[in-house]
Design an enzyme around this catalytic site. Sequence first.
Site, PDB file in Angstrom:
ATOM      1  N   LYS A  42     -12.027 -13.570   0.330  1.00  0.00           N
ATOM      2  CA  LYS A  42     -12.425 -13.495  -1.077  1.00  0.00           C
ATOM      3  C   LYS A  42     -11.429 -14.214  -1.974  1.00  0.00           C
ATOM      4  CE  LYS A  42     -14.977  -9.108  -0.760  1.00  0.00           C
ATOM      5  NZ  LYS A  42     -16.251  -9.631  -1.307  1.00  0.00           N
ATOM      6  N   LEU A  43     -10.148 -14.011  -1.722  1.00  0.00           N
ATOM      7  CA  LEU A  43      -9.123 -14.652  -2.542  1.00  0.00           C
ATOM      8  C   LEU A  43      -9.112 -16.164  -2.352  1.00  0.00           C
ATOM      9  CD1 LEU A  43      -6.274 -12.045  -2.028  1.00  0.00           C
ATOM     10  CD2 LEU A  43      -7.438 -12.527  -4.173  1.00  0.00           C
ATOM     11  N   LYS A  75       7.189   7.898   7.967  1.00  0.00           N
ATOM     12  CA  LYS A  75       6.657   8.311   6.668  1.00  0.00           C
ATOM     13  C   LYS A  75       5.779   9.547   6.793  1.00  0.00           C
ATOM     14  CE  LYS A  75       4.655   6.305   2.483  1.00  0.00           C
ATOM     15  NZ  LYS A  75       4.163   5.058   1.857  1.00  0.00           N
ATOM     16  N   ARG A  78       8.059  12.503   7.299  1.00  0.00           N
ATOM     17  CA  ARG A  78       8.791  12.804   6.058  1.00  0.00           C
ATOM     18  C   ARG A  78       7.896  13.529   5.053  1.00  0.00           C
ATOM     19  NH1 ARG A  78       9.258   8.892   2.270  1.00  0.00           N
ATOM     20  NH2 ARG A  78       9.083   7.292   3.886  1.00  0.00           N
ATOM     21  N   ASP A  94      -0.874   2.689   2.544  1.00  0.00           N
ATOM     22  CA  ASP A  94      -0.182   1.396   2.558  1.00  0.00           C
ATOM     23  C   ASP A  94      -0.035   0.826   3.969  1.00  0.00           C
ATOM     24  OD1 ASP A  94       1.587   3.283   3.469  1.00  0.00           O
ATOM     25  OD2 ASP A  94       3.306   2.519   2.355  1.00  0.00           O
ATOM     26  N   GLU A 161      -3.836  -2.176   0.328  1.00  0.00           N
ATOM     27  CA  GLU A 161      -3.032  -2.348  -0.877  1.00  0.00           C
ATOM     28  C   GLU A 161      -2.819  -3.834  -1.121  1.00  0.00           C
ATOM     29  OE1 GLU A 161       0.877  -0.176  -2.493  1.00  0.00           O
ATOM     30  OE2 GLU A 161       1.336  -1.712  -0.989  1.00  0.00           O
ATOM     31  N   HIS A 177      15.271  -6.054  -1.649  1.00  0.00           N
ATOM     32  CA  HIS A 177      14.960  -5.407  -0.377  1.00  0.00           C
ATOM     33  C   HIS A 177      16.071  -5.638   0.647  1.00  0.00           C
ATOM     34  CE1 HIS A 177      12.458  -3.824   2.861  1.00  0.00           C
ATOM     35  NE2 HIS A 177      12.751  -4.903   3.566  1.00  0.00           N
TER      36      HIS A 177
END
Length: 222
Positions: A42-43, A75, A78, A94, A161, A177
């Site tokens: 699409k992009l 994750k 956590r 994500d 995302e 980062h």
Amino acid sequence: MSEELTVTSERVEELAKTISRSDDFVRLMTYYRCAIMEIQTKLNVLNAEFSLQYDRNPFESIESRLKKPESIVEKMLRRGIPLTVEDMEQEMTDIAGIRVICSFQEDLYSLAELLVEQDDVLLISRKDYIKNPKSNGYRSLHLLIDIPIFLSQGKRHMRVEVQFRTIAMDFWASVDHKLKYKKTLRDPESVVAKLKICADTLAKMDAEMEEIRRTIDADGDV
């Protein structure tokens, strides 16, 4: 499967290896890859249309990634999420990600709006860290979208995302980062403050570049 919220990295790696060998996990990752391909198509179509209509491309590059099993497991533990593939898909937003790098902030917003206006794309959430930057200076537009993929068994909806950044925003985020993994900084507060100044400086540069482009476009229309 229940685990303590704090586990060793070795235990996380062990759990990640176990879950990544399951057929359900492999199948789910394939579905996410298909969803990424749908959005990239699409992009790319929008990029080609912009090139014809405005004689420029709205974005410089598209990057995609699937979250690594170790990161997914860490994750989930956590956050106290049960380690099942079903909970993984339901609770994690994500796992599949796309990053779109644009030259200009105006194109970034235009491209994002055109994407979510398509009738098979459902916008779940929108977080604008450009108009409302994070305290450390981070800037980006985050969209969580639902998109259908078409399989032999039928249609399946997946969440991806999509992050939109200018080149300057992406440069800053990449450096930030990398520096987060430095464990022996003597004065981390000073580094954080300097990064914030750099983020603000780059934001001003983005605005000035946008103004230059508008001036050039206006002169070209005369």
